[in-house]
Write a protein that holds these residues in place. Structure first.
Motif, PDB file in Angstrom:
ATOM      1  N   MET A   1       0.836  -1.172   0.000  1.00 58.45           N
ATOM      2  CA  MET A   1       0.000   0.000   0.000  1.00 58.45           C
ATOM      3  C   MET A   1       0.885   1.240   0.000  1.00 58.45           C
ATOM      4  O   MET A   1       1.877   1.314   0.698  1.00 58.45           O
ATOM      5  CB  MET A   1      -0.862  -0.006   1.255  1.00 58.45           C
ATOM      6  N   SER A   2       0.494   2.231  -0.787  1.00 59.90           N
ATOM      7  CA  SER A   2       1.249   3.461  -0.867  1.00 59.90           C
ATOM      8  C   SER A   2       0.326   4.624  -0.537  1.00 59.90           C
ATOM      9  O   SER A   2      -0.673   4.840  -1.214  1.00 59.90           O
ATOM     10  CB  SER A   2       1.839   3.614  -2.272  1.00 59.90           C
ATOM     11  N   LEU A   3       0.652   5.341   0.530  1.00 64.95           N
ATOM     12  CA  LEU A   3      -0.132   6.500   0.907  1.00 64.95           C
ATOM     13  C   LEU A   3       0.414   7.732   0.205  1.00 64.95           C
ATOM     14  O   LEU A   3       1.629   7.848   0.006  1.00 64.95           O
ATOM     15  CB  LEU A   3      -0.058   6.716   2.424  1.00 64.95           C
ATOM     16  N   PRO A   4      -0.458   8.680  -0.163  1.00 66.88           N
ATOM     17  CA  PRO A   4       0.052   9.916  -0.754  1.00 66.88           C
ATOM     18  C   PRO A   4       0.840  10.696   0.292  1.00 66.88           C
ATOM     19  O   PRO A   4       0.468  10.737   1.468  1.00 66.88           O
ATOM     20  CB  PRO A   4      -1.217  10.663  -1.178  1.00 66.88           C
ATOM     21  N   LEU A   5       1.935  11.289  -0.136  1.00 66.31           N
ATOM     22  CA  LEU A   5       2.775  12.051   0.770  1.00 66.31           C
ATOM     23  C   LEU A   5       2.249  13.473   0.909  1.00 66.31           C
ATOM     24  O   LEU A   5       1.682  14.026  -0.027  1.00 66.31           O
ATOM     25  CB  LEU A   5       4.209  12.078   0.249  1.00 66.31           C
ATOM     26  N   LEU A   6       2.439  14.051   2.074  1.00 67.91           N
ATOM     27  CA  LEU A   6       2.082  15.449   2.288  1.00 67.91           C
ATOM     28  C   LEU A   6       3.065  16.301   1.477  1.00 67.91           C
ATOM     29  O   LEU A   6       4.281  16.138   1.614  1.00 67.91           O
ATOM     30  CB  LEU A   6       2.152  15.806   3.770  1.00 67.91           C
ATOM     31  N   PRO A   7       2.560  17.189   0.628  1.00 72.75           N
ATOM     32  CA  PRO A   7       3.452  17.914  -0.291  1.00 72.75           C
ATOM     33  C   PRO A   7       4.508  18.769   0.398  1.00 72.75           C
ATOM     34  O   PRO A   7       5.607  18.948  -0.131  1.00 72.75           O
ATOM     35  CB  PRO A   7       2.501  18.776  -1.113  1.00 72.75           C
ATOM     36  N   GLU A   8       4.223  19.289   1.580  1.00 66.65           N
ATOM     37  CA  GLU A   8       5.187  20.164   2.254  1.00 66.65           C
ATOM     38  C   GLU A   8       6.206  19.405   3.099  1.00 66.65           C
ATOM     39  O   GLU A   8       7.107  19.998   3.663  1.00 66.65           O
ATOM     40  CB  GLU A   8       4.456  21.194   3.121  1.00 66.65           C
TER      41      GLU A   8
ATOM     42  N   CYS B   1       8.185   6.742   5.997  1.00 71.45           N
ATOM     43  CA  CYS B   1       7.520   6.626   7.293  1.00 71.45           C
ATOM     44  C   CYS B   1       6.220   7.430   7.236  1.00 71.45           C
ATOM     45  O   CYS B   1       6.026   8.285   6.357  1.00 71.45           O
ATOM     46  CB  CYS B   1       8.428   7.117   8.417  1.00 71.45           C
ATOM     47  N   LEU B   2       5.330   7.162   8.171  1.00 72.09           N
ATOM     48  CA  LEU B   2       4.032   7.841   8.162  1.00 72.09           C
ATOM     49  C   LEU B   2       4.114   9.320   8.512  1.00 72.09           C
ATOM     50  O   LEU B   2       3.181  10.064   8.243  1.00 72.09           O
ATOM     51  CB  LEU B   2       3.045   7.129   9.090  1.00 72.09           C
ATOM     52  N   TRP B   3       5.232   9.778   9.071  1.00 75.68           N
ATOM     53  CA  TRP B   3       5.385  11.213   9.302  1.00 75.68           C
ATOM     54  C   TRP B   3       5.302  11.968   7.985  1.00 75.68           C
ATOM     55  O   TRP B   3       4.833  13.088   7.939  1.00 75.68           O
ATOM     56  CB  TRP B   3       6.718  11.508  10.013  1.00 75.68           C
ATOM     57  N   ARG B   4       5.702  11.330   6.894  1.00 73.85           N
ATOM     58  CA  ARG B   4       5.640  11.951   5.565  1.00 73.85           C
ATOM     59  C   ARG B   4       4.235  11.950   4.979  1.00 73.85           C
ATOM     60  O   ARG B   4       3.967  12.674   4.035  1.00 73.85           O
ATOM     61  CB  ARG B   4       6.575  11.226   4.595  1.00 73.85           C
ATOM     62  N   ALA B   5       3.317  11.128   5.540  1.00 71.14           N
ATOM     63  CA  ALA B   5       2.003  10.959   4.919  1.00 71.14           C
ATOM     64  C   ALA B   5       0.823  11.340   5.811  1.00 71.14           C
ATOM     65  O   ALA B   5      -0.288  11.481   5.324  1.00 71.14           O
ATOM     66  CB  ALA B   5       1.842   9.507   4.470  1.00 71.14           C
ATOM     67  N   VAL B   6       1.049  11.490   7.096  1.00 70.75           N
ATOM     68  CA  VAL B   6      -0.041  11.728   8.056  1.00 70.75           C
ATOM     69  C   VAL B   6       0.208  13.059   8.758  1.00 70.75           C
ATOM     70  O   VAL B   6       1.356  13.423   9.022  1.00 70.75           O
ATOM     71  CB  VAL B   6      -0.104  10.573   9.084  1.00 70.75           C
ATOM     72  N   GLU B   7      -0.872  13.770   9.061  1.00 75.02           N
ATOM     73  CA  GLU B   7      -0.745  15.048   9.767  1.00 75.02           C
ATOM     74  C   GLU B   7      -0.265  14.814  11.192  1.00 75.02           C
ATOM     75  O   GLU B   7      -1.053  14.578  12.099  1.00 75.02           O
ATOM     76  CB  GLU B   7      -2.093  15.783   9.778  1.00 75.02           C
TER      77      GLU B   7
END
Length: 181
Positions: free
Chosen positions: A1-8, A60-66
């Motif tokens: 599974m690939s989550l979209p990354l937060l752009p910033e 890591c999820l820090w890149r994808a989750v608020e």
């Protein structure tokens, strides 16, 4: 599974995944816990443009989750691993014990996940070249969360880490090999 990354969000100087993730690819092999030979500590990958696909897609999820900037692994000492998310499990890979674990952000975030029905696992590294120890701790943490007691929560987290650190760590069997061209 690939989550979209937060752009910033960018990794910046964080290279924790380059250290903890084991790789056993034809062009690159490195044991668990060994900093990749292509990684410049605090700067990133020296072969970034031609890095293996595994390195291109693992975040890591820090890149994808608020999550706050304090959750960045090199700052917090915790990698929020993506594996298991599709099954409703978040693994907190505790690289080192830090003041972050004692903070309200950590308590409130983990409490929120558990309240949402997400299982929480804690994991710790073993010696270089061994797989980490991991255990789901949701039910163990729940009483402290339901009581709104951050001190009991921290005591339970630390007791879990103590127990995990006593694990019989198993070798990953990977011999370092660097041949990215």
């Amino acid at each position: 599974m690939s989550l979209p990354l937060l752009p910033e969000r960018t990794c910046g100087g964080c290279v924790e995944c380059c250290r903890v993730i084991p790789l056993d690819l034809p062009e690159l092999a490195k044991p668990t816990g060994e900093l990749c030979g292509y990684c410049v500590d605090g700067a990133g990958c020296s072969v970034h443009a031609i890095r293996p696909q595994t390195c291109r897609v693992w975040f890591c999820l820090w890149r994808a989750v608020e999550l706050s900037d304090d959750w960045r692994p090199d700052r917090s000492g915790v990698i929020v691993r993506p594996d298991g998310v599709e099954n409703g499990v978040i693994t907190l890979y505790v690289l080192r014990r830090s003041d972050f674990l004692t903070g309200m952000d950590f308590f409130v975030t983990v409490a929120g996940w558990i309240a949402e029905g997400i299982e929480v696992a804690l994991s710790v590294p073993g010696p270089v070249g061994t797989y980490p120890a991991r255990a789901i701790v949701t039910d163990w943490l729940r009483p402290a969360i339901e009581d709104g007691d951050p001190e009991d929560f921290l005591a339970r987290v630390l007791a879990s880490l103590d127990r995990l650190e006593q694990h019989d760590f198993q070798p990953d069997g990977i011999t370092a090999r660097y041949a990215v061209a």
